[in-house]
Write an enzyme that holds these catalytic residues in place. Structure first.
Site, PDB file in Angstrom:
ATOM      1  N   GLY A   1       3.419   5.176  -3.785  1.00  0.00           N
ATOM      2  CA  GLY A   1       4.564   5.001  -4.193  1.00  0.00           C
ATOM      3  C   GLY A   1       5.034   3.534  -4.540  1.00  0.00           C
ATOM      4  O   GLY A   1       5.672   3.080  -5.472  1.00  0.00           O
TER       5      GLY A   1
ATOM      6  N   ARG B   1       0.798  -1.236   0.066  1.00  0.00           N
ATOM      7  CA  ARG B   1      -0.104  -0.027  -0.064  1.00  0.00           C
ATOM      8  C   ARG B   1       0.786   1.006  -0.068  1.00  0.00           C
ATOM      9  O   ARG B   1       2.104   1.354   0.048  1.00  0.00           O
ATOM     10  CB  ARG B   1      -1.003   0.034   1.118  1.00  0.00           C
ATOM     11  CG  ARG B   1      -0.356  -0.306   2.597  1.00  0.00           C
ATOM     12  CD  ARG B   1      -1.057   0.255   3.761  1.00  0.00           C
ATOM     13  NE  ARG B   1      -0.891   1.721   3.374  1.00  0.00           N
ATOM     14  CZ  ARG B   1       0.025   2.570   3.787  1.00  0.00           C
ATOM     15  NH1 ARG B   1       1.291   1.872   4.279  1.00  0.00           N
ATOM     16  NH2 ARG B   1       0.078   3.849   3.552  1.00  0.00           N
ATOM     17  N   GLY B   2       0.176   2.391  -0.170  1.00  0.00           N
ATOM     18  CA  GLY B   2       1.070   3.721  -0.216  1.00  0.00           C
ATOM     19  C   GLY B   2       1.402   3.963  -1.851  1.00  0.00           C
ATOM     20  O   GLY B   2       1.770   2.902  -2.273  1.00  0.00           O
TER      21      GLY B   2
ATOM     22  N   CYS C   1      -1.881   9.082   7.919  1.00  0.00           N
ATOM     23  CA  CYS C   1      -1.692   8.222   7.203  1.00  0.00           C
ATOM     24  C   CYS C   1      -0.328   7.630   7.504  1.00  0.00           C
ATOM     25  O   CYS C   1       0.415   8.045   8.160  1.00  0.00           O
ATOM     26  CB  CYS C   1      -2.082   8.349   5.851  1.00  0.00           C
ATOM     27  SG  CYS C   1      -2.455   6.624   5.134  1.00  0.00           S
TER      28      CYS C   1
ATOM     29  N   ARG D   1      -6.627  -1.269  -7.591  1.00  0.00           N
ATOM     30  CA  ARG D   1      -7.256  -0.107  -6.571  1.00  0.00           C
ATOM     31  C   ARG D   1      -7.282   1.147  -7.667  1.00  0.00           C
ATOM     32  O   ARG D   1      -6.343   1.348  -8.573  1.00  0.00           O
ATOM     33  CB  ARG D   1      -5.960   0.377  -5.464  1.00  0.00           C
ATOM     34  CG  ARG D   1      -6.160  -0.589  -4.394  1.00  0.00           C
ATOM     35  CD  ARG D   1      -5.240  -0.233  -3.349  1.00  0.00           C
ATOM     36  NE  ARG D   1      -6.092   0.521  -2.376  1.00  0.00           N
ATOM     37  CZ  ARG D   1      -5.470   1.027  -1.266  1.00  0.00           C
ATOM     38  NH1 ARG D   1      -4.381   1.179  -1.050  1.00  0.00           N
ATOM     39  NH2 ARG D   1      -6.307   1.974  -0.603  1.00  0.00           N
TER      40      ARG D   1
ATOM     41  N   ASN E   1      -5.630  12.306  -1.202  1.00  0.00           N
ATOM     42  CA  ASN E   1      -4.940  11.384  -0.167  1.00  0.00           C
ATOM     43  C   ASN E   1      -5.965  10.997   0.891  1.00  0.00           C
ATOM     44  O   ASN E   1      -7.244  10.857   0.725  1.00  0.00           O
ATOM     45  CB  ASN E   1      -4.182  12.573   0.553  1.00  0.00           C
ATOM     46  CG  ASN E   1      -2.913  11.890   1.360  1.00  0.00           C
ATOM     47  OD1 ASN E   1      -2.320  11.103   0.774  1.00  0.00           O
ATOM     48  ND2 ASN E   1      -2.720  12.157   2.857  1.00  0.00           N
ATOM     49  N   LYS E   2      -5.367  10.183   1.669  1.00  0.00           N
ATOM     50  CA  LYS E   2      -6.238   9.355   2.491  1.00  0.00           C
ATOM     51  C   LYS E   2      -7.371  10.135   3.472  1.00  0.00           C
ATOM     52  O   LYS E   2      -7.019  11.419   3.580  1.00  0.00           O
ATOM     53  CB  LYS E   2      -5.385   8.852   3.825  1.00  0.00           C
ATOM     54  CG  LYS E   2      -5.818   7.932   4.962  1.00  0.00           C
ATOM     55  CD  LYS E   2      -6.533   6.881   4.533  1.00  0.00           C
ATOM     56  CE  LYS E   2      -5.719   5.962   3.454  1.00  0.00           C
ATOM     57  NZ  LYS E   2      -6.746   4.959   2.864  1.00  0.00           N
TER      58      LYS E   2
ATOM     59  N   ASP F   1      -1.912  10.648  -3.138  1.00  0.00           N
ATOM     60  CA  ASP F   1      -2.428   9.529  -4.102  1.00  0.00           C
ATOM     61  C   ASP F   1      -2.467  10.087  -5.552  1.00  0.00           C
ATOM     62  O   ASP F   1      -2.196   9.244  -6.438  1.00  0.00           O
ATOM     63  CB  ASP F   1      -3.487   8.931  -3.632  1.00  0.00           C
ATOM     64  CG  ASP F   1      -3.317   7.937  -2.233  1.00  0.00           C
ATOM     65  OD1 ASP F   1      -3.289   8.445  -1.031  1.00  0.00           O
ATOM     66  OD2 ASP F   1      -2.663   6.705  -2.613  1.00  0.00           O
TER      67      ASP F   1
ATOM     68  N   LYS G   1       2.737  11.320  -9.433  1.00  0.00           N
ATOM     69  CA  LYS G   1       1.414  11.141  -8.815  1.00  0.00           C
ATOM     70  C   LYS G   1       0.420  12.143  -9.509  1.00  0.00           C
ATOM     71  O   LYS G   1      -0.667  12.462  -8.788  1.00  0.00           O
ATOM     72  CB  LYS G   1       1.372  11.208  -7.228  1.00  0.00           C
ATOM     73  CG  LYS G   1       2.193  10.097  -6.596  1.00  0.00           C
ATOM     74  CD  LYS G   1       2.477  10.141  -5.240  1.00  0.00           C
ATOM     75  CE  LYS G   1       3.436   8.931  -4.483  1.00  0.00           C
ATOM     76  NZ  LYS G   1       3.795   9.328  -3.317  1.00  0.00           N
TER      77      LYS G   1
HETATM   78  C1  RUB Z   1      -1.974   5.913   1.598  1.00  0.00           C
HETATM   79  C2  RUB Z   1      -1.973   7.425   1.507  1.00  0.00           C
HETATM   80  C3  RUB Z   1      -0.584   7.999   1.370  1.00  0.00           C
HETATM   81  C4  RUB Z   1      -0.411   8.229  -0.022  1.00  0.00           C
HETATM   82  C5  RUB Z   1       1.137   8.863  -0.246  1.00  0.00           C
HETATM   83  O1  RUB Z   1      -3.159   5.273   1.447  1.00  0.00           O
HETATM   84  O2  RUB Z   1      -2.836   7.875   1.508  1.00  0.00           O
HETATM   85  O3  RUB Z   1      -0.665   9.178   2.143  1.00  0.00           O
HETATM   86  O4  RUB Z   1      -0.475   6.843  -0.816  1.00  0.00           O
HETATM   87  O5  RUB Z   1       1.799   7.472   0.199  1.00  0.00           O
HETATM   88  P1  RUB Z   1      -3.431   3.635   1.698  1.00  0.00           P
HETATM   89  P2  RUB Z   1       3.599   7.245  -0.318  1.00  0.00           P
HETATM   90  O6  RUB Z   1      -2.930   3.019   2.710  1.00  0.00           O
HETATM   91  O7  RUB Z   1      -5.073   3.274   1.323  1.00  0.00           O
HETATM   92  O8  RUB Z   1      -2.490   3.083   0.241  1.00  0.00           O
HETATM   93  O9  RUB Z   1       4.021   8.816   0.044  1.00  0.00           O
HETATM   94  O10 RUB Z   1       4.166   6.396   0.422  1.00  0.00           O
HETATM   95  O11 RUB Z   1       3.540   7.062  -1.935  1.00  0.00           O
END
Ligand code: RUB
Length: 329
Positions: free
Chosen positions: A25, A22-23, A132, A66, A211-212, A201, A237
């Site tokens: 990136g 998840r996340g 998050c 997703r 974002n979250k 996101d 992004k």
């Molecule tokens: C994760 C979320 C993060 C972004 C950025 O949501 O909202 O703030 O994805 O993350 P989920 P990053 O847990 O539902 O995937 O900076 O790691 O890309």
């Protein structure tokens, strides 16, 4: 479609869907890795059309995992772009492998620049609040702490799946004084916060940030308290489709993440909504920190056009590939 998709590729898709990966990136890098594995493992006939059909099928499986993080389609289309110019299966296979490696490297290199640019925007002796678990945001916070700019961080729990606990653990591993708070305590502590730093996101053409869920409420509380809100977002992004009027879909996940299954039975009949992202309008964002520089959200379209060109041709190519991927399904 005949050809079997390799198990490790399906595993990555499953892990993205279940949020083991998840996340934004990490999702993008894993998708790129899956495309690469698929190219390496192709065991079909030595016919370019068959290879392309197979790789589009892989793309489609990954894209369906997703819906919100635009990093995922951006990774997939980055790799597919140019595939139409390859002349043999080997050529196409190498194209996918090279572009996947290139994409992954680019995303990792971005962290350094983002933390470099972002940390300088944090005042000395600051208290920061984050929401998050965002690797890009954490990179800024960790760098700023090392430079002596941060004294403590409020980290929200991030219900219902508690990604904030990953953030809190990471902050503590770096020796950063961390206070975990329930999401609902954000306004209560905002008077003690100097900067809010969150990830993204997706960034729309008009500078709105997806974002979250809860980010937009935090932005509201920050604006009320005149606390600056920074978004850490790699350029992959940014959503090119929003430049031609498309909307970013907001994922809704299972009600069971919110209430016990029994509540959902015929007898209880409760309705549950579980949107997992929200949209923060540009007026509530002070800066977006990317690897190519820091911009006010109002300049998001410049980043898109820097990458995709003013004539929108690249966006059109991307949409064309998207159509092929969807038709292949
Ligand atoms: C994760 C979320 C993060 C972004 C950025 O949501 O909202 O703030 O994805 O993350 P989920 P990053 O847990 O539902 O995937 O900076 O790691 O890309």
């Amino acid at each position: 479609m005949g050809l079997e998709i390799p198990r490790p590729v399906l595993d990555i898709a499953e892990k993205i869907k279940s949020m083991e990966i998840r996340g934004a990136g990490r999702i993008a890098r894993s998708a790129a890795e899956a495309m690469k594995i698929a190219a390496v493992e192709y065991r079909g006939v030595a016919d370019l059309k068959s290879f392309n059909q197979y790789i589009y099928r892989v793309a489609e499986i990954l894209l369906s995992t997703r819906p919100t993080a635009v990093s995922l389609p951006n990774a997939v289309f980055y790799i597919l772009t140019g595939l139409e110019n390859t002349i043999s299966v080997n050529d196409a296979r190498e194209h996918v492998i090279r572009k996947a490696d290139e994409f992954i490297k680019m995303t990792l290199d971005a962290y350094d620049k983002i933390s470099d640019f972002g940390a300088k925007r944090i005042k000395y002796n600051s208290t920061v609040l984050t929401h998050c678990h965002s690797t890009a945001a954490l990179n800024i916070i960790i760098r700023a702490f090392k430079e002596g700019r941060i004294v403590k961080v409020y980290s929200t729990e991030t219900r219902p799946l508690f990604q904030g606990r990953i953030t809190a653990r990471t902050l503590l591993e770096h020796g950063i004084p961390t206070i975990q708070i329930p999401d609902s305590a954000v306004r209560y502590v905002m008077h003690d916060v100097d900067h809010v730093v969150v990830g993204a996101d997706a960034v729309a053409c008009n500078g709105a940030v997806v974002n979250k869920i809860g980010t937009s409420q935090i932005a509201l509380a920050a604006k009320e308290a005149r606390v600056r809100l920074y978004v850490a977002s790699e350029t992959y992004k940014f959503s090119p489709e929003t430049a031609i009027g498309e909307l970013i879909p907001i994922e809704e996940r299972s009600p069971e993440e919110i209430v016990p299954r029994i509540w959902l039975s015929e007898r209880k009949k409760i309705k549950v909504m579980n949107p997992v992202f929200d949209i923060t309008p540009p007026e509530y964002i002070d800066l977006i920190i990317t690897e190519i520089g820091i911009i006010p959200p109002q300049l998001a379209s410049y980043v898109l056009f820097e990458i995709y060109g003013w004539n929108l041709d690249k966006i059109k190519t991307r949409l064309m590939i998207k159509t092929i991927v969807e038709e292949e399904d």
